[in-house]
Design an enzyme around this catalytic site. Structure first.
Site, mmCIF file in Angstrom:
data_model
loop_
_atom_site.group_PDB
_atom_site.id
_atom_site.type_symbol
_atom_site.label_atom_id
_atom_site.label_comp_id
_atom_site.label_asym_id
_atom_site.label_seq_id
_atom_site.Cartn_x
_atom_site.Cartn_y
_atom_site.Cartn_z
ATOM 1 N N GLY A 76 0.806 -1.225 0.000
ATOM 2 C CA GLY A 76 0.000 0.000 0.000
ATOM 3 C C GLY A 76 0.835 1.269 0.000
ATOM 4 N N THR A 77 2.086 1.148 -0.407
ATOM 5 C CA THR A 77 2.974 2.323 -0.372
ATOM 6 C C THR A 77 2.498 3.417 -1.346
ATOM 7 O OG1 THR A 77 4.466 1.202 -1.908
ATOM 8 C CG2 THR A 77 5.017 1.044 0.406
ATOM 9 N N HIS A 141 12.075 0.916 0.243
ATOM 10 C CA HIS A 141 11.593 -0.405 0.669
ATOM 11 C C HIS A 141 12.612 -1.079 1.592
ATOM 12 C CE1 HIS A 141 8.209 -0.270 -2.044
ATOM 13 N NE2 HIS A 141 8.979 -0.117 -3.096
ATOM 14 N N ARG A 163 0.918 -4.819 5.448
ATOM 15 C CA ARG A 163 -0.340 -5.410 4.992
ATOM 16 C C ARG A 163 -0.287 -6.883 5.335
ATOM 17 N NH1 ARG A 163 -2.144 -5.233 -1.428
ATOM 18 N NH2 ARG A 163 -4.362 -5.554 -1.077
HETATM 19 P P1 A3P Z 1 -3.678 -5.190 -5.036
HETATM 20 O O1 A3P Z 1 -2.673 -5.740 -5.985
HETATM 21 O O2 A3P Z 1 -4.098 -6.188 -3.998
HETATM 22 O O3 A3P Z 1 -4.844 -4.582 -5.712
HETATM 23 P P2 A3P Z 1 2.195 -0.835 -3.436
HETATM 24 O O4 A3P Z 1 1.682 0.527 -3.711
HETATM 25 O O5 A3P Z 1 2.923 -0.917 -2.135
HETATM 26 O O6 A3P Z 1 2.911 -1.382 -4.580
HETATM 27 O O7 A3P Z 1 0.901 -1.741 -3.193
HETATM 28 C C1 A3P Z 1 0.023 -1.988 -4.257
HETATM 29 C C2 A3P Z 1 -1.298 -2.456 -3.706
HETATM 30 O O8 A3P Z 1 -2.003 -1.328 -3.143
HETATM 31 C C3 A3P Z 1 -2.188 -3.001 -4.825
HETATM 32 O O9 A3P Z 1 -2.980 -4.012 -4.210
HETATM 33 C C4 A3P Z 1 -2.981 -1.773 -5.203
HETATM 34 O O10 A3P Z 1 -4.165 -2.054 -5.893
HETATM 35 C C5 A3P Z 1 -3.256 -1.173 -3.831
HETATM 36 N N1 A3P Z 1 -3.584 0.250 -3.907
HETATM 37 C C6 A3P Z 1 -3.035 1.203 -4.689
HETATM 38 N N2 A3P Z 1 -3.616 2.379 -4.484
HETATM 39 C C7 A3P Z 1 -4.592 2.181 -3.560
HETATM 40 C C8 A3P Z 1 -5.555 3.030 -2.942
HETATM 41 N N3 A3P Z 1 -5.647 4.303 -3.282
HETATM 42 N N4 A3P Z 1 -6.373 2.487 -2.015
HETATM 43 C C9 A3P Z 1 -6.275 1.186 -1.683
HETATM 44 N N5 A3P Z 1 -5.397 0.327 -2.244
HETATM 45 C C10 A3P Z 1 -4.560 0.816 -3.171
#
Ligand code: A3P
Length: 335
Positions: A76-77, A141, A163
């Site tokens: 969720g970064t 990271h 997460r």
């Molecule tokens: P999923 O692949 O389960 O959908 P990161 O940003 O650390 O790479 O993490 C990506 C994950 O965060 C993905 O999960 C993505 O869809 C989710 N994500 C991205 N933006 C988001 C938002 N605004 N609210 C909730 N989840 C989000």
């Protein structure tokens, strides 16, 4: 600006030094046969990251005002980047002029190892870090133990997001598939293999649990330094956690802002549904191989149930219990 910043010339890491460092480090193929993870200082990193991490450790100078998002990939970064950027800049840009309308969150909050010290130098080169206005919004990271000393010893603040491991792994699987497609890999990534590697600690910036637990402990010991957030909590009660973030960074919401529903507007603007639908997040790539849209996939809690077999659930639940025992940390697995 830190008065030493300009004196800190970019060091060069010679090929000889790199080769000699690599010798003897454990190395395994991961996601396909062309992608190697090596174990440096107890952490599994892509082979190409070794030089960057050394550069960061030797070169990066934190400012006391820096706000640095940390977390393992797919926790969720990107979401936290949107939220932090919008909270910090709320007095400068009204929502309808927010630069996130025209820029992917990764383009506004620079990642140290990919954007700044990465080979592509997609965004500011390291020397441009000194030109960024304070507070600089950055991300990494890296596990706590690999952070450069100046991050650990300065008064900069770390916002860690984690997460539940099952959804993290599910998200990683899709992200890796998208990466392999863009690198024209002929190999088919099997979820079972990624799962086995993950459970054995072999995952990018893993072991996963060590990454999370170290930051968790730091957040308990130094709450003014490390804010520990969970994806699932942000989903459940975004308002509460946005206030926590704003207080932590020293920019609390005022009663007037609350009365004007500023927090609700930020939550809505940065919501998964809104971000995914922005044109800027629908096409194009970041750092050569990562499709912008692949950062916005499902955004759900509990999607792992479509991927994990009962034996996998049993194995990872047991591992989680073992690793988290006595830490006071737990994960929510379903909505
Ligand atoms: P999923 O692949 O389960 O959908 P990161 O940003 O650390 O790479 O993490 C990506 C994950 O965060 C993905 O999960 C993505 O869809 C989710 N994500 C991205 N933006 C988001 C938002 N605004 N609210 C909730 N989840 C989000």
């Amino acid at each position: 600006m830190n008065k030493n910043e300009t004196q800190n010339e970019m060091p060069i890491i010679s090929q000889e030094e790199l080769e000699s460092l690599k010798q003897g480090l454990p190395q395994v193929p991961w996601i396909d046969n062309n992608f190697e993870l090596i174990n440096n200082q107890g952490v599994w990193i892509p082979e190409s990251f070794l030089a960057r991490i050394l550069l960061i450790q030797r070169h990066f100078l934190a400012r006391d005002s820096d706000l640095i998002i940390t977390g393992i990939q797919k926790t969720g970064t990107t979401w936290l980047k949107s939220l932090l950027y919008t909270i910090v800049n709320r007095a400068i840009y009204p929502i309808n002029q927010n630069p996130l309308l025209k820029n992917h969150p990764q383009e506004l909050v620079y990642n140290l190892e990919s954007d700044i010290y990465g080979e592509a130098f997609a965004y500011p080169r390291p020397q441009h870090l000194v030109e960024l206005p304070s507070p600089r919004l950055l991300s990494t990271h890296l596990p706590y133990t690999s952070l450069p000393e100046s991050i650990r010893t300065s008064n900069c603040r770390l916002l860690y997001i984690c997460r539940n491991p099952l959804d993290t792994l599910t998200s990683l699987f899709h992200f890796a598939m998208s990466y392999l497609k863009n690198t024209n890999s002929k190999e088919l990534l099997r979820f079972e293999d990624l799962f086995d590697d993950f459970c054995a600690g072999r995952t990018i910036h893993g072991p996963f649990f060590e990454h999370v637990i170290t930051y968790w402990k730091m957040s308990l010991e130094y709450p003014e330094k490390v804010l520990f957030l969970k994806y699932e909590d942000l989903k459940d009660d975004p308002k509460h956690y946005l206030k926590r973030v704003a207080e932590f960074i020293g920019m609390p919401f005022t009663p007037f802002e609350e009365s004007q529903s500023v927090i609700d507007q930020i939550i809505e603007f940065c919501s998964f549904g809104n971000m995914k639908e922005l044109e800027v997040n629908k096409s194009g790539v970041i750092n050569k191989f990562f499709e912008k849209k692949s950062f916005f996939r499902k955004g759900e809690v509990g999607e792992w149930r479509n991927y994990f077999t009962p034996p996998m659930v049993e194995k990872i639940t047991k591992l989680m219990e073992e690793k988290l025992e006595g830490t006071g940390l737990s994960f929510k697995l379903v909505p």
